[in-house]
Write an enzyme that holds these catalytic residues in place. Structure first.
Site, PDB file in Angstrom:
ATOM      1  N   ASP A   1     -35.795  20.714  64.442  1.00  0.00           N
ATOM      2  CA  ASP A   1     -34.891  19.666  64.912  1.00  0.00           C
ATOM      3  C   ASP A   1     -35.289  19.408  66.355  1.00  0.00           C
ATOM      4  O   ASP A   1     -35.009  20.218  67.242  1.00  0.00           O
ATOM      5  CB  ASP A   1     -33.435  20.172  64.802  1.00  0.00           C
ATOM      6  CG  ASP A   1     -32.434  19.241  65.483  1.00  0.00           C
ATOM      7  OD1 ASP A   1     -32.835  18.150  65.939  1.00  0.00           O
ATOM      8  OD2 ASP A   1     -31.244  19.616  65.569  1.00  0.00           O
TER       9      ASP A   1
ATOM     10  N   LYS B   1     -36.502  12.302  74.193  1.00  0.00           N
ATOM     11  CA  LYS B   1     -36.394  11.679  72.866  1.00  0.00           C
ATOM     12  C   LYS B   1     -35.985  10.210  72.976  1.00  0.00           C
ATOM     13  O   LYS B   1     -36.361   9.385  72.148  1.00  0.00           O
ATOM     14  CB  LYS B   1     -35.363  12.460  72.054  1.00  0.00           C
ATOM     15  CG  LYS B   1     -35.259  12.037  70.618  1.00  0.00           C
ATOM     16  CD  LYS B   1     -34.386  13.030  69.883  1.00  0.00           C
ATOM     17  CE  LYS B   1     -34.144  12.667  68.451  1.00  0.00           C
ATOM     18  NZ  LYS B   1     -33.329  13.692  67.786  1.00  0.00           N
TER      19      LYS B   1
ATOM     20  N   GLU C   1     -32.323  12.859  60.221  1.00  0.00           N
ATOM     21  CA  GLU C   1     -31.393  13.935  60.562  1.00  0.00           C
ATOM     22  C   GLU C   1     -30.192  14.015  59.618  1.00  0.00           C
ATOM     23  O   GLU C   1     -29.858  15.113  59.150  1.00  0.00           O
ATOM     24  CB  GLU C   1     -30.940  13.787  62.019  1.00  0.00           C
ATOM     25  CG  GLU C   1     -32.065  14.149  62.984  1.00  0.00           C
ATOM     26  CD  GLU C   1     -31.892  13.592  64.381  1.00  0.00           C
ATOM     27  OE1 GLU C   1     -30.808  13.059  64.694  1.00  0.00           O
ATOM     28  OE2 GLU C   1     -32.856  13.685  65.166  1.00  0.00           O
TER      29      GLU C   1
END
Ligand code: AMP
Length: 613
Positions: free
Chosen positions: A10, A71, A170
């Protein structure tokens, strides 16, 4: 030595994690100190690059050399992030039309390079813990990430020397962690409130296949905003009690920030907590009790801000809250009791929260890795393509090969031809969007198919193949079938798209639908007119001796009329004149065909001619 270990990663905005399958159970891999979360922070100090907790401490001392929230920059252009520059203390290089770069002192780094350092640290952690080499991974990204952002994530893997076998959304990973793929059928809402972002996704699961129906959220709302509210209260009270304003002192502000965050977290399990903050010099010793009720009154409106995106996502998915079968909580801030209560009220059911909300995405990535390694075979995972993909065709119209909402992976093939005699090069322009005309779509890539042997217009057969893989990455290939000339491109758009832009593109396609269809019909009619004009001129030069003077005059006049209409915007007039020219040339065309047949008989080539007509 080759091994079949695939880890799940992740790669988060605030924190990153790595997980693996221990038998049939996914587990997060801790660092040597037993910490599961790796702060997604990289500091470029003179002594060397540091990643994680150590880098996070540098945020205070070397903010200009420390990169966090990278990100948010992945696969994006300067234009995309211009409005958000105030959120980044480090310098972003203002380069138009290109992916952003970050300036650290003398050097420049790209967001994938920074992410690669985080991936590398996670890989090291996994290798140390498992005692074996780790080379392959499944990495998660938000469901709304576009091609460019997904590609940037793959690039990060490549730089880190990790083979990214699959990029998973996700929310899909969160569902996998809860084993929801085992449901025969159902609708799932994934409510993800992290440190700085809020995402709501509505998924459909059917026979083990997940489909993201809708996503929404707020890219600047999360637990950090809760901390901010409590910090403001503490700083105000210190000002009132001690007459000291700490705002200009970054170290003191950081102490307040940490104190506020810790108190907030304690209040998720306690009704009242004690706060005690002291500052260097012992001038200020701040202490007081804080109740959960008081904390809730500070953040109530922030929690409420997550409701509208949920309602929009439900409406986009065509569902009522009552039709949602499962609600899954993701993100550290969903530990807040007020958040859970609001989610329960909104969806009318108790959300799933048995797994650690910080870990659930990484755990799901490990489950996906397990599936890919062939350990679980009964399941396929699919997502959808958010915007239509196609190519430019004659006259500037978009020809769609893969429509929006097509389940991916997906392949589509179509044949095209040339419009000019002797054309040896074909320009291929790959587009994304919902509008009819190229000028209203987004350009993804251009490439050329060269070396086509010269042939008359319309004869080459150019096969274009679009292949969108499970990670949402598009490969476009073009092949001229008569000569087997080939070219291809993997689409890596020069800059990314924001969520809002995707929405705007879809909205505009509805708004301009009527005008767009008319514009497309006009282009098509013009293309047809050009073709008919060319064919008529050729027929006139070949067949003049076959027809009468009157017929010839009629064709000339219809031809001239079509040429005038060709350059107007009057679609009806154009169609009418096309029809009259076709009528005027019918007899001539018949005579030319008869002649060709007669010639063929004379040359005993009838078979060939019949085959061709
Ligand atoms: P994430 O980005 O998912 O790691 O979430 C981080 C956010 O969750 C931060 O704002 C944390 O302060 C917050 N958080 C972590 N633990 C708790 C807790 N027990 N109660 C409330 N918020 C928490």
């Amino acid at each position: 030595m080759a091994n079949d270990l695939i880890v799940g990663i992740d790669l988060g905005t605030t924190n990153s994690l790595v997980a693996y399958m221990d038998g049939d159970t996914p587990r997060v891999i801790p660092d040597r100190e037993g910490r599961n979360l790796l702060p997604s922070v990289v500091s470029f100090a003179a002594e060397g690059i540091v990643v994680g907790e150590a880098a996070k401490r540098q945020l205070l001392f070397r903010p200009e050399k420390t990169v966090y929230s990278v990100k948010r920059l992945m696969g994006r252009g300067y234009e995309d992030v211009k409005g958000e520059l105030r959120f980044f203390p480090f310098q972003i290089v203002p380069m138009e039309q290109e992916l952003v770069r970050i300036r650290i002192g003398e050097r420049e780094v790209t967001p994938p390079e920074v992410s690669a350092l985080i991936l590398n640290e996670l890989r090291r952690r996994a290798e140390e813990h498992l005692g074996q080499e780790v080379r392959r991974a499944v990495v998660t990204v938000p469901a709304y990430f576009n091609d460019s952002q997904r590609q940037a994530t793959r690039d990060a893997g490549k730089i880190a020397g990790l083979e990214i076998l699959r990029i998973v959304n996700e929310p899909t990973a969160a569902c996998l962690a809860y084993g929801l793929q085992k449901k025969k059928q159902g609708m799932i809402a994934v409510y993800d409130l992290g440190g700085g972002t809020f995402d709501i996704s509505i998924l459909k699961v059917k026979d083990g296949i997940f489909e993201v129906l809708a996503t929404n959220g707020n890219t600047h709302l999360g637990g950090d905003d809760f901390d901010q509210r409590l910090m403001e209260l503490i700083l105000r009270e210190i000002r009132e009690q001690f007459g000291v304003d700490l705002v200009g002192n970054p170290e003191a502000v950081q102490t307040v920030r940490l104190g506020a965050e810790q108190a907030k977290c304690r209040l998720s399990s306690e009704a009242v907590t004690e706060m005690a903050l002291s500052f260097p010099g012992d001038l200020v010793k701040y202490g007081r009790q804080l109740s959960r009720k008081e904390m809730e009154s500070l953040v109530e409106d922030l929690v409420e801000q997550t409701v509208a995106p949920c309602q929009t996502a439900l409406a986009d998915a065509g569902l009522d809250a009552a039709q949602v079968d499962e609600v899954v909580l993701v993100g550290g801030a969903t530990r807040t009791p007020l958040v859970r209560q609001r989610v329960r009220e909104l969806f009318g059911k108790v959300p799933r929260a048995e797994l650690d909300p910080d870990e659930v995405v990484a755990l799901g990535a490990a489950v996906q890795a397990h599936i890919l390694a062939g350990k679980i075979t009964e399941m396929l995972l699919l997502d959808v393509n958010p915007l239509s993909l196609g190519i430019e065709t004659l006259g500037g119209v978009m020809s769609v090969l893969i429509p929006r909402n097509t389940t991916i992976p997906h392949a589509a093939k179509e044949q095209f031809t040339t419009s000019v005699d002797g054309q040896t090069v074909v320009d291929l322009h790959v587009l994304q969007g919902e509008r009819e005309l190229v000028k209203d779509c987004r350009s993804l890539a251009r490439f050329e198919l060269r070396g086509i042997p010269p042939m008359p217009a319309g004869i080459p057969r150019i096969e274009v193949t679009f292949l969108i893989d499970a990670n949402g990455i598009l490969n476009v290939a073009a092949k001229e079938l008569r000569s087997v000339t080939e070219a291809s491109v993997e689409v890596k758009p020069s800059y990314g798209l924001t969520d809002a832009e995707v929405e705007r593109m879809i909205e505009e396609s509805v708004k301009f639908a009527e005008a767009d269809v008319r514009a497309r019909l006009l282009v098509e009619a013009r293309n047809e007119a050009d073709q008919v004009i060319r064919a008529t001129e050729k027929a006139l030069s070949d067949g003049a001796p076959l027809i009468s003077m009157e017929e010839m005059a009629a064709i000339h006049s219809a031809l001239a009329a079509l040429k005038t209409a060709r350059d107007t915007d009057d679609l009806d007039l154009l169609r009418e004149r096309l029809e009259s020219l076709n009528g005027a040339t019918k007899h001539l065309a018949q005579l030319l065909i008869d002649n060709a047949l007669k010639e063929a008989f004379a040359n005993k080539r009838i078979d060939e001619v019949v085959e061709r007509t």
